[in-house]
Design a protein around this motif. Sequence first.
Motif, mmCIF file in Angstrom:
data_model
loop_
_atom_site.group_PDB
_atom_site.id
_atom_site.type_symbol
_atom_site.label_atom_id
_atom_site.label_comp_id
_atom_site.label_asym_id
_atom_site.label_seq_id
_atom_site.Cartn_x
_atom_site.Cartn_y
_atom_site.Cartn_z
ATOM 1 N N LEU A 177 9.250 -46.788 10.377
ATOM 2 C CA LEU A 177 7.864 -46.355 10.211
ATOM 3 C C LEU A 177 6.944 -47.148 11.130
ATOM 4 C CD1 LEU A 177 5.886 -44.497 8.793
ATOM 5 C CD2 LEU A 177 5.735 -46.170 6.935
ATOM 6 N N THR A 178 7.211 -48.431 11.312
ATOM 7 C CA THR A 178 6.429 -49.224 12.265
ATOM 8 C C THR A 178 6.611 -48.685 13.679
ATOM 9 O OG1 THR A 178 6.658 -51.188 10.876
ATOM 10 C CG2 THR A 178 6.013 -51.550 13.165
ATOM 11 N N ALA A 179 7.843 -48.305 14.013
ATOM 12 C CA ALA A 179 8.109 -47.732 15.336
ATOM 13 C C ALA A 179 7.394 -46.401 15.515
ATOM 14 C CB ALA A 179 9.609 -47.557 15.534
ATOM 15 N N VAL A 180 7.301 -45.617 14.457
ATOM 16 C CA VAL A 180 6.534 -44.369 14.519
ATOM 17 C C VAL A 180 5.072 -44.671 14.856
ATOM 18 C CG1 VAL A 180 5.590 -42.492 13.108
ATOM 19 C CG2 VAL A 180 8.047 -43.000 13.039
ATOM 20 N N TYR A 190 14.568 -54.663 21.946
ATOM 21 C CA TYR A 190 15.836 -54.428 21.242
ATOM 22 C C TYR A 190 15.913 -55.235 19.954
ATOM 23 C CZ TYR A 190 16.834 -58.347 24.409
ATOM 24 O OH TYR A 190 16.767 -59.514 25.130
ATOM 25 N N GLY A 191 14.761 -55.641 19.429
ATOM 26 C CA GLY A 191 14.710 -56.245 18.103
ATOM 27 C C GLY A 191 14.759 -55.169 17.028
ATOM 28 N N THR A 192 14.478 -55.550 15.798
ATOM 29 C CA THR A 192 14.596 -54.615 14.684
ATOM 30 C C THR A 192 13.670 -53.421 14.853
ATOM 31 O OG1 THR A 192 15.153 -56.471 13.222
ATOM 32 C CG2 THR A 192 14.496 -54.412 12.168
ATOM 33 N N VAL A 193 12.397 -53.672 15.145
ATOM 34 C CA VAL A 193 11.453 -52.578 15.370
ATOM 35 C C VAL A 193 11.582 -52.023 16.782
ATOM 36 C CG1 VAL A 193 9.008 -51.960 15.474
ATOM 37 C CG2 VAL A 193 9.840 -53.433 13.639
ATOM 38 N N GLY A 194 11.785 -52.911 17.759
ATOM 39 C CA GLY A 194 11.872 -52.481 19.146
ATOM 40 C C GLY A 194 12.966 -51.461 19.381
ATOM 41 N N ALA A 195 14.132 -51.653 18.752
ATOM 42 C CA ALA A 195 15.235 -50.709 18.926
ATOM 43 C C ALA A 195 14.874 -49.339 18.357
ATOM 44 C CB ALA A 195 16.490 -51.251 18.262
ATOM 45 N N GLU A 196 14.173 -49.329 17.215
ATOM 46 C CA GLU A 196 13.745 -48.052 16.637
ATOM 47 C C GLU A 196 12.752 -47.355 17.563
ATOM 48 O OE1 GLU A 196 14.853 -46.541 14.060
ATOM 49 O OE2 GLU A 196 15.965 -48.083 12.964
ATOM 50 N N LEU A 197 11.828 -48.124 18.136
ATOM 51 C CA LEU A 197 10.862 -47.539 19.059
ATOM 52 C C LEU A 197 11.560 -47.024 20.319
ATOM 53 C CD1 LEU A 197 8.039 -46.863 20.031
ATOM 54 C CD2 LEU A 197 7.781 -49.255 20.754
ATOM 55 N N ALA A 198 12.520 -47.781 20.816
ATOM 56 C CA ALA A 198 13.239 -47.352 22.018
ATOM 57 C C ALA A 198 13.925 -46.005 21.783
ATOM 58 C CB ALA A 198 14.257 -48.413 22.420
ATOM 59 N N ARG A 199 14.528 -45.838 20.624
ATOM 60 C CA ARG A 199 15.199 -44.562 20.327
ATOM 61 C C ARG A 199 14.206 -43.410 20.244
ATOM 62 N NH1 ARG A 199 18.096 -48.234 16.753
ATOM 63 N NH2 ARG A 199 20.203 -48.570 17.603
ATOM 64 N N LEU A 200 13.016 -43.688 19.696
ATOM 65 C CA LEU A 200 12.007 -42.641 19.584
ATOM 66 C C LEU A 200 11.385 -42.302 20.940
ATOM 67 C CD1 LEU A 200 10.100 -43.808 16.352
ATOM 68 C CD2 LEU A 200 11.578 -41.794 16.560
ATOM 69 N N ALA A 201 11.229 -43.301 21.801
ATOM 70 C CA ALA A 201 10.511 -43.108 23.063
ATOM 71 C C ALA A 201 11.396 -42.637 24.209
ATOM 72 C CB ALA A 201 9.815 -44.419 23.462
ATOM 73 N N SER A 202 12.700 -42.916 24.154
ATOM 74 C CA SER A 202 13.559 -42.658 25.313
ATOM 75 C C SER A 202 13.661 -41.184 25.709
ATOM 76 C CB SER A 202 14.957 -43.242 25.083
ATOM 77 O OG SER A 202 15.619 -42.580 24.023
#
Length: 383
Positions: free
Chosen positions: A318-321, A34-46
């Motif tokens: 983009l990092t989360a992508v 739920y950090g800056t990148v982690g939250a973006e990844l969570a939204r993409l992966a959920s």
Amino acid sequence: MSPTSVSGLSPHPTFPSDRLSHNPDGPVLLVGGYGTVGAELARLASPTWPLLLTGRSEQRGAALAAELDDTTVRRWDLADPEPFTAAVRAVVGVVNDPDDRVLRAAVRAGVPYVDVTRWTARLQRAATLAALLRPTAPVLLSSAWMGGVTSLVAAALADRLGGAERIETAIRWDLADRAGADSVEFMDRLGLDYEVIEDGRRHSVAPLSRPRTVRIGDTPTLVAGIDTPEQFTLPLTLGATTAATRIGFSSRSSTTALLAARHAGFFRWGRGDRWEPARRALLHSPGEGGTALLRTDVASGGRALTATVEDRGGQARLTAVGALLALRRALGTDGAPPPAGVAFPEQTPRPGQVLEDLAALGVTVTVTATGADGRRGTAAAAA
């Protein structure tokens, strides 16, 4: 007998008791989820997998978990020796793992593991450690710039050219963008020389050396050399005889100030805890959002291609992508079997699909051909 016993490698003396186990139907564990990148990844992966988000405080992740389907939050502070136990499908490290605690736990358990947070020296150590642990599940070290996006794009261009002799990347850091503290921790390494390969010869260079102005999209940007993992991996994986990455700010005056600080020796004499806030302030952005923009040039056999990569969601997205594509690769859900053992993002067996995958995730990649004189030719592709 455990993998560590087989390899003869002793457990970590401080964090020996973490117990992950592999459950193919379990959640994907996002460490730092739920950090800056982690939250973006969570939204993409959920939408695809159940998620388990961890960090130092469950309360900080509660709002994000409430926003997503089938997502839970637990505390796992990597600086706290309290053992962590979970049964998971895969692990993605989205926060610095300085003691390789998460890596060790995942490899011991035979859980597919992805990391997107390591600078070059830590990536080299992680690759060595993972090899010594003899992993039975994929270990994808995807810490090249933007979660491995730069390496994936380089692989896509190399596939079109039939090889890669020169790979050069120029990054435009948008000062209006968001940036977490971990994403700028490499600022602490700007006082340390690093190794590059140019024209087949390895030598050490100083950070922020070799400045030049590069047109990234429609914008001329002053950029200078920076230590990134792809400069280490691309010569090994794609056979490049030159690999260089440079970075510059969206404000030329800010880049000039950074170069002046380097020339004054600030990153050498300004090391240590006392000067840490000043070092971090040079790159840590409190902005509300900007655009991630970079350019990758690949040349081989007298031909060259240039890819301009843009994500209007910013560098964290983009990092989360990149992390999402790495997760798909580690789980084998991208249309190809997962890798065996340690791998890097540019070793994708599907380089011809990279640009389509990025486009499907909202990333614009425009590819143009350039001649031997460096002039831009007709568009080769646009995703």
